[in-house]
Each structure stands twice: as C-alpha cells, then as structure tokens.
Scaffold this motif. Structure first.
Motif, PDB file in Angstrom:
ATOM      1  N   UNK A 154       1.276   9.945   6.660  1.00 17.73           N
ATOM      2  CA  UNK A 154       2.329   9.260   5.908  1.00 17.73           C
ATOM      3  C   UNK A 154       1.744   8.408   4.795  1.00 17.73           C
ATOM      4  N   UNK A 155       0.791   7.549   5.149  1.00 13.03           N
ATOM      5  CA  UNK A 155       0.183   6.668   4.160  1.00 13.03           C
ATOM      6  C   UNK A 155      -0.907   7.410   3.396  1.00 13.03           C
ATOM      7  N   UNK A 156      -1.016   7.167   2.098  1.00 11.38           N
ATOM      8  CA  UNK A 156      -2.133   7.759   1.346  1.00 11.38           C
ATOM      9  C   UNK A 156      -3.460   7.293   1.941  1.00 11.38           C
ATOM     10  N   UNK A 157      -4.412   8.186   2.021  1.00 11.15           N
ATOM     11  CA  UNK A 157      -5.718   7.844   2.601  1.00 11.15           C
ATOM     12  C   UNK A 157      -6.588   7.120   1.573  1.00 11.15           C
ATOM     13  N   UNK A 158      -6.544   7.565   0.316  1.00 13.06           N
ATOM     14  CA  UNK A 158      -7.280   6.928  -0.775  1.00 13.06           C
ATOM     15  C   UNK A 158      -6.361   6.864  -1.991  1.00 13.06           C
ATOM     16  N   UNK A 159      -6.803   6.150  -3.010  1.00 12.62           N
ATOM     17  CA  UNK A 159      -6.028   6.077  -4.244  1.00 12.62           C
ATOM     18  C   UNK A 159      -5.906   7.442  -4.911  1.00 12.62           C
ATOM     19  N   UNK A 160      -6.835   8.345  -4.597  1.00  4.50           N
ATOM     20  CA  UNK A 160      -6.753   9.698  -5.170  1.00  4.50           C
ATOM     21  C   UNK A 160      -5.512  10.438  -4.674  1.00  4.50           C
ATOM     22  N   UNK A 161      -4.949   9.975  -3.542  1.00  5.91           N
ATOM     23  CA  UNK A 161      -3.765  10.628  -2.994  1.00  5.91           C
ATOM     24  C   UNK A 161      -2.481  10.175  -3.684  1.00  5.91           C
ATOM     25  N   UNK A 162      -2.592   9.152  -4.547  1.00  2.21           N
ATOM     26  CA  UNK A 162      -1.428   8.653  -5.278  1.00  2.21           C
ATOM     27  C   UNK A 162      -1.504   9.171  -6.712  1.00  2.21           C
ATOM     28  N   UNK A 163      -0.481   9.858  -7.145  1.00  2.00           N
ATOM     29  CA  UNK A 163      -0.452  10.402  -8.506  1.00  2.00           C
ATOM     30  C   UNK A 163       0.336   9.451  -9.406  1.00  2.00           C
ATOM     31  N   UNK A 164      -0.218   9.121 -10.562  1.00  2.00           N
ATOM     32  CA  UNK A 164       0.457   8.196 -11.469  1.00  2.00           C
ATOM     33  C   UNK A 164       0.031   8.464 -12.906  1.00  2.00           C
ATOM     34  N   UNK A 165       0.956   8.242 -13.803  1.00  2.00           N
ATOM     35  CA  UNK A 165       0.663   8.363 -15.234  1.00  2.00           C
ATOM     36  C   UNK A 165       1.224   7.147 -15.959  1.00  2.00           C
ATOM     37  N   UNK A 166       0.608   6.804 -17.084  1.00  2.00           N
ATOM     38  CA  UNK A 166       1.074   5.699 -17.923  1.00  2.00           C
ATOM     39  C   UNK A 166       0.833   6.103 -19.375  1.00  2.00           C
ATOM     40  N   UNK A 167       1.759   5.750 -20.266  1.00  2.00           N
ATOM     41  CA  UNK A 167       1.596   6.142 -21.675  1.00  2.00           C
ATOM     42  C   UNK A 167       0.837   5.114 -22.501  1.00  2.00           C
TER      43      UNK A 167
END
Length: 284
Positions: free
Chosen positions: A116-129
C-alpha cells in the motif's frame, strides 16, 4: 490552503510513515525550502481527480507552478484479492469504518504480493512545470508535506491513489461480511468509544468509591507480605547516640543520613528474619 503543521508527536502512524519516506530524500536543503513553502501557505490548491493529485504551488515566479502526482494503481483482480483478505478479519472492517488505518494493514497487501505505502520515493510519480529538472523539486516536496495532513484526515486517500475509492471498498467489505449498515455503525461506535476512553482529555472517567478505596478484597500472596518487627522501647535518639554538635551542619547531615540508612536496612532484615521464623512455625 491550510498551512502545513510540522508537529510530529500527534500524527497518526500512516501519516508519519509518509513523512518519514519524504524525509529520506538526501537533498535536505531542498526539503527545508519545501517545508517552508508548506508552512507559509504556498501550496495554493490540491485536488484529488480520480487516481491523480493536481496541485498548484506559488514559487518565486509571478504565476504558480502546476504539479501532478500519482502512484501505480492495482488491478481490479488485485483489489478483489485484497478486499477478500480484509473481509476475513472483522477488525479491519471496523477500523476502516471508524476512519482509522489498521496498524498491520500492510500484511493484507503483502499477502497478495502488493504494497500500500510506497517503498521509496521512486515509487511516487510526480511532475512539475517549474524549470528545476530535479525529480523532486521543492514544489513537489511541498505537496508531499501537505498530503501528509490530508492522509491524516482521510486515510482512504491512500487507497484512492492505488485505484479504489473508499465507497467501493466499504461496500464490498459489507457485502462479504454479510453486515448491514446498522451493524457496521455499531462496530464503528465501539471503536470510537475505545479511542475516546484512551484519550487523556476524555471527559468520561470511572467514578471512585472513596469508602472502598483502601480495601483490598483479594487474598495476598504470602511471599509478598513483609512482617514488621515488634515495637521497641528504644527511641531514635537512643539509636543515634551522641551527636557531634561541635562539627559543621553538613557533617551532621551526612551523619544522620548514614545512621538512618543503617536503621532502615536493619529493620528490613529483622522483618524478613521474623517472617521466615513464622513460616517455619506454620509449616511445623
């Protein structure tokens, strides 16, 4: 947008786990700027759109930057297995209905080869302009911190990011448990009541019957009883003997301390010896 609260002592465990994951990021200066953004209200908006989070963060530029954040979602088949596993343990249904994340929730997902919880920050996908090319810029990190507070208010948002809404999860759980809405409400009320009783600020406390306060109605273990020695005509002054009054006050105080310590030790030894003698008599 509510300012980020950096106090960690009152955070639920699932919120703290999310924050700890973010704090593992090695660029500490960037995290500090992100925390300042969160505290100062620079996260202007944060919306959950289906399985994705859309936000805006005010940076140094006149126009706010836009972010998008998402997690890998589970398939319908995965969720069917997860909810089936949850339904086999009534406490999971009860706690989730009470808006609380079960402490061992990861066991359910692990049993089905998921997390359920992301194991590392690599498991979280994010973009910013923004022009920063870093994978986690300060604007994205600020959103992470705000999300911690959102998860605290509604732990089901984590499930939503994994592809299943709160309503769908609870609906299937009720069906599998064969419980009505009324039955689930009763369970929820019980858990809420337990949480209230554990709270130090709870207004409901057990009344104390002062008449029975000093009564102990259970039989004492003989090994725990220490029999005190019989009274003696010898007074404390007799035991102390002549006091060295010609010396300083500190010396007198030290003298008293040593004498009283010896008396206390001797009293305990005498009591224990008498207790042993009485025990022998009773055995005979």
């Amino acid at each position: 947008m509510t300012n980020y609260n950096n106090s960690q002592s009152d955070k639920e465990w699932w919120t703290q786990q999310w924050i700890d994951l973010l704090n593992s990021y090695r660029f500490k200066k960037r995290l500090e700027r992100a925390r300042n953004y969160a505290r100062q209200g620079n996260v202007l908006s944060l919306e959950f759109k289906d399985k994705e989070i859309i936000s805006q963060v005010q940076g140094t530029a006149p126009e706010p930057y836009k972010q998008s954040l998402w997690l890998d979602t589970f398939s319908d088949e995965d969720w069917n297995y997860v909810i089936e596993t949850m339904s086999q343990r009534a406490i999971f249904t009860a706690k989730l209905l009470a808006g609380e994340m079960p402490q061992n929730i990861e066991e359910v997902f692990a049993a089905n080869g998921l997390r359920l919880f992301p194991f590392t920050l690599d498991d979280i996908h994010a973009t910013c302009d923004c022009p920063d090319k870093a994978r986690v810029c300060k604007h994205i990190a600020a959103v992470y911190y705000i999300l911690g507070d959102r998860f605290s208010d509604d732990p089901f948002l984590l499930f939503q990011l994994r592809g299943r809404s709160k309503e769908k999860i609870l609906e299937v759980l009720r069906q599998k448990r064969g419980q009505s809405q009324e039955e689930n409400s009763i369970i929820t009320e019980k858990i809420t009541a337990e949480k209230t009783q554990k709270s130090p600020n709870s207004a409901t406390q057990e009344s104390t019957n002062f008449e029975d306060f000093w009564e102990y109605k259970q039989q004492l273990d003989s090994s725990l009883v220490v029999i005190t020695p019989p009274p003696s005509n010898e007074t404390v002054l007799d035991v102390l003997g002549p006091l060295p009054l010609s010396t300083s006050a500190d010396t007198i105080e030290d003298y008293f301390k040593k004498i009283y310590q010896n008396i206390s030790q001797q009293a305990v030894i005498t009591a224990l010896n008498q207790g042993q003698d009485n025990s022998k008599i009773n055995n005979e």
